[in-house]
Design a protein around this motif. Structure first.
Motif, PDB file in Angstrom:
ATOM      1  N   MET A   1       9.365 -22.731  -8.294  1.00  0.00           N
ATOM      2  CA  MET A   1       8.380 -21.954  -8.513  1.00  0.00           C
ATOM      3  C   MET A   1       7.834 -21.602  -6.998  1.00  0.00           C
ATOM      4  O   MET A   1       7.492 -20.552  -6.601  1.00  0.00           O
ATOM      5  N   HIS A   2       7.594 -22.649  -6.208  1.00  0.00           N
ATOM      6  CA  HIS A   2       7.093 -22.472  -4.831  1.00  0.00           C
ATOM      7  C   HIS A   2       8.072 -21.701  -4.142  1.00  0.00           C
ATOM      8  O   HIS A   2       7.867 -20.645  -3.364  1.00  0.00           O
ATOM      9  N   ALA A   3       9.432 -21.816  -4.196  1.00  0.00           N
ATOM     10  CA  ALA A   3      10.437 -20.951  -3.528  1.00  0.00           C
ATOM     11  C   ALA A   3      10.312 -19.605  -4.024  1.00  0.00           C
ATOM     12  O   ALA A   3      10.393 -18.687  -3.075  1.00  0.00           O
ATOM     13  N   LEU A   4       9.882 -19.154  -5.154  1.00  0.00           N
ATOM     14  CA  LEU A   4       9.468 -17.928  -5.728  1.00  0.00           C
ATOM     15  C   LEU A   4       8.624 -17.312  -5.017  1.00  0.00           C
ATOM     16  O   LEU A   4       8.527 -15.938  -4.509  1.00  0.00           O
ATOM     17  N   ARG A   5       7.753 -17.793  -4.755  1.00  0.00           N
ATOM     18  CA  ARG A   5       6.449 -17.382  -3.877  1.00  0.00           C
ATOM     19  C   ARG A   5       6.724 -16.955  -2.586  1.00  0.00           C
ATOM     20  O   ARG A   5       6.201 -15.941  -2.113  1.00  0.00           O
ATOM     21  N   HIS A   6       7.343 -17.804  -1.954  1.00  0.00           N
ATOM     22  CA  HIS A   6       7.975 -17.525  -0.568  1.00  0.00           C
ATOM     23  C   HIS A   6       8.752 -16.025  -0.514  1.00  0.00           C
ATOM     24  O   HIS A   6       8.791 -15.479   0.325  1.00  0.00           O
ATOM     25  N   THR A   7       9.702 -16.190  -1.593  1.00  0.00           N
ATOM     26  CA  THR A   7      10.467 -14.930  -1.663  1.00  0.00           C
ATOM     27  C   THR A   7       9.778 -13.844  -1.766  1.00  0.00           C
ATOM     28  O   THR A   7      10.112 -12.690  -1.286  1.00  0.00           O
ATOM     29  N   PHE A   8       8.912 -13.687  -2.759  1.00  0.00           N
ATOM     30  CA  PHE A   8       7.940 -12.550  -3.099  1.00  0.00           C
ATOM     31  C   PHE A   8       7.076 -12.149  -1.942  1.00  0.00           C
ATOM     32  O   PHE A   8       7.093 -10.802  -1.671  1.00  0.00           O
ATOM     33  N   ALA A   9       6.578 -13.095  -1.250  1.00  0.00           N
ATOM     34  CA  ALA A   9       5.978 -12.673  -0.317  1.00  0.00           C
ATOM     35  C   ALA A   9       6.665 -12.090   1.060  1.00  0.00           C
ATOM     36  O   ALA A   9       6.353 -11.350   1.734  1.00  0.00           O
ATOM     37  N   THR A  10       7.959 -12.753   1.091  1.00  0.00           N
ATOM     38  CA  THR A  10       8.829 -12.367   2.259  1.00  0.00           C
ATOM     39  C   THR A  10       9.362 -10.800   1.934  1.00  0.00           C
ATOM     40  O   THR A  10       9.261  -9.965   2.697  1.00  0.00           O
ATOM     41  N   ARG A  11       9.408 -10.514   0.487  1.00  0.00           N
ATOM     42  CA  ARG A  11      10.240  -9.361   0.177  1.00  0.00           C
ATOM     43  C   ARG A  11       8.966  -8.273   0.266  1.00  0.00           C
ATOM     44  O   ARG A  11       9.155  -7.015   0.757  1.00  0.00           O
ATOM     45  N   LEU A  12       7.755  -8.642   0.057  1.00  0.00           N
ATOM     46  CA  LEU A  12       6.541  -7.802   0.106  1.00  0.00           C
ATOM     47  C   LEU A  12       6.358  -7.376   1.789  1.00  0.00           C
ATOM     48  O   LEU A  12       6.138  -6.220   2.085  1.00  0.00           O
ATOM     49  N   ALA A  13       6.756  -8.601   2.761  1.00  0.00           N
ATOM     50  CA  ALA A  13       6.544  -7.866   3.882  1.00  0.00           C
ATOM     51  C   ALA A  13       7.700  -7.086   4.467  1.00  0.00           C
ATOM     52  O   ALA A  13       7.382  -6.132   5.135  1.00  0.00           O
ATOM     53  N   GLU A  14       8.738  -7.382   4.012  1.00  0.00           N
ATOM     54  CA  GLU A  14       9.939  -6.515   4.269  1.00  0.00           C
ATOM     55  C   GLU A  14       9.860  -5.134   3.771  1.00  0.00           C
ATOM     56  O   GLU A  14      10.272  -4.176   4.570  1.00  0.00           O
ATOM     57  N   ASP A  15       8.953  -4.986   2.628  1.00  0.00           N
ATOM     58  CA  ASP A  15       8.823  -3.613   2.405  1.00  0.00           C
ATOM     59  C   ASP A  15       7.598  -3.133   2.733  1.00  0.00           C
ATOM     60  O   ASP A  15       7.242  -2.071   2.210  1.00  0.00           O
ATOM     61  N   GLY A  16       6.938  -3.526   3.853  1.00  0.00           N
ATOM     62  CA  GLY A  16       5.971  -2.888   4.473  1.00  0.00           C
ATOM     63  C   GLY A  16       4.396  -3.345   3.924  1.00  0.00           C
ATOM     64  O   GLY A  16       3.487  -2.848   4.585  1.00  0.00           O
ATOM     65  N   ALA A  17       4.489  -4.325   3.208  1.00  0.00           N
ATOM     66  CA  ALA A  17       2.968  -4.783   2.773  1.00  0.00           C
ATOM     67  C   ALA A  17       2.296  -5.319   3.997  1.00  0.00           C
ATOM     68  O   ALA A  17       2.986  -6.199   4.910  1.00  0.00           O
ATOM     69  N   THR A  18       0.850  -5.392   4.098  1.00  0.00           N
ATOM     70  CA  THR A  18       0.441  -5.836   5.236  1.00  0.00           C
ATOM     71  C   THR A  18       0.138  -7.494   4.858  1.00  0.00           C
ATOM     72  O   THR A  18       0.144  -7.964   3.567  1.00  0.00           O
ATOM     73  N   ALA A  19      -0.222  -8.263   5.994  1.00  0.00           N
ATOM     74  CA  ALA A  19      -0.632  -9.726   5.502  1.00  0.00           C
ATOM     75  C   ALA A  19      -1.763  -9.779   4.573  1.00  0.00           C
ATOM     76  O   ALA A  19      -1.869 -10.790   3.445  1.00  0.00           O
ATOM     77  N   SER A  20      -2.844  -8.943   4.538  1.00  0.00           N
ATOM     78  CA  SER A  20      -4.094  -9.126   3.836  1.00  0.00           C
ATOM     79  C   SER A  20      -3.687  -8.515   2.402  1.00  0.00           C
ATOM     80  O   SER A  20      -3.952  -9.161   1.438  1.00  0.00           O
ATOM     81  N   GLU A  21      -2.735  -7.585   2.093  1.00  0.00           N
ATOM     82  CA  GLU A  21      -2.180  -7.174   1.057  1.00  0.00           C
ATOM     83  C   GLU A  21      -1.668  -8.169   0.395  1.00  0.00           C
ATOM     84  O   GLU A  21      -1.759  -8.829  -0.907  1.00  0.00           O
ATOM     85  N   ILE A  22      -0.424  -8.827   1.147  1.00  0.00           N
ATOM     86  CA  ILE A  22       0.033 -10.046   0.574  1.00  0.00           C
ATOM     87  C   ILE A  22      -1.112 -11.301   0.027  1.00  0.00           C
ATOM     88  O   ILE A  22      -0.751 -11.917  -0.931  1.00  0.00           O
ATOM     89  N   MET A  23      -2.072 -11.510   0.996  1.00  0.00           N
ATOM     90  CA  MET A  23      -2.987 -12.637   0.719  1.00  0.00           C
ATOM     91  C   MET A  23      -3.553 -12.337  -0.605  1.00  0.00           C
ATOM     92  O   MET A  23      -3.459 -13.134  -1.524  1.00  0.00           O
ATOM     93  N   VAL A  24      -4.060 -11.107  -0.878  1.00  0.00           N
ATOM     94  CA  VAL A  24      -4.745 -10.667  -2.207  1.00  0.00           C
ATOM     95  C   VAL A  24      -3.617 -10.981  -3.417  1.00  0.00           C
ATOM     96  O   VAL A  24      -4.002 -11.546  -4.585  1.00  0.00           O
TER      97      VAL A  24
END
Length: 68
Positions: A1-24
């Motif tokens: 599950m932890h690796a999935l969260r990392h992948t999710f956050a990384t993909r969001l960043a790659e797609d242009g999400a800001t760090a604050s959006e990812i935080m939420v």
């Protein structure tokens, strides 16, 4: 599950999400915690270096193109 969260956050960043959006989206209270989940890929690291004026200037100096 932890690796999935990392992948999710990384993909969001790659797609242009800001760090604050990812935080939420990850449900974190601290931006620092969210940054630990964002893994930069080699492509993003190379792009960041290529965009750096300092890196380009050092490259030009190393090649001798700025010599008077």
């Amino acid at each position: 599950m932890h690796a999935l969260r990392h992948t999710f956050a990384t993909r969001l960043a790659e797609d242009g999400a800001t760090a604050s959006e990812i935080m939420v989206l990850l449900g974190h209270a601290s931006l620092t915690t969210s940054q630990n989940y964002i893994d930069a890929t080699g492509r993003e690291q190379r792009a960041a270096v290529a965009a750096s004026r300092t890196y380009r200037a050092l490259g030009e100096l190393a090649k001798g193109t700025d010599a008077p």
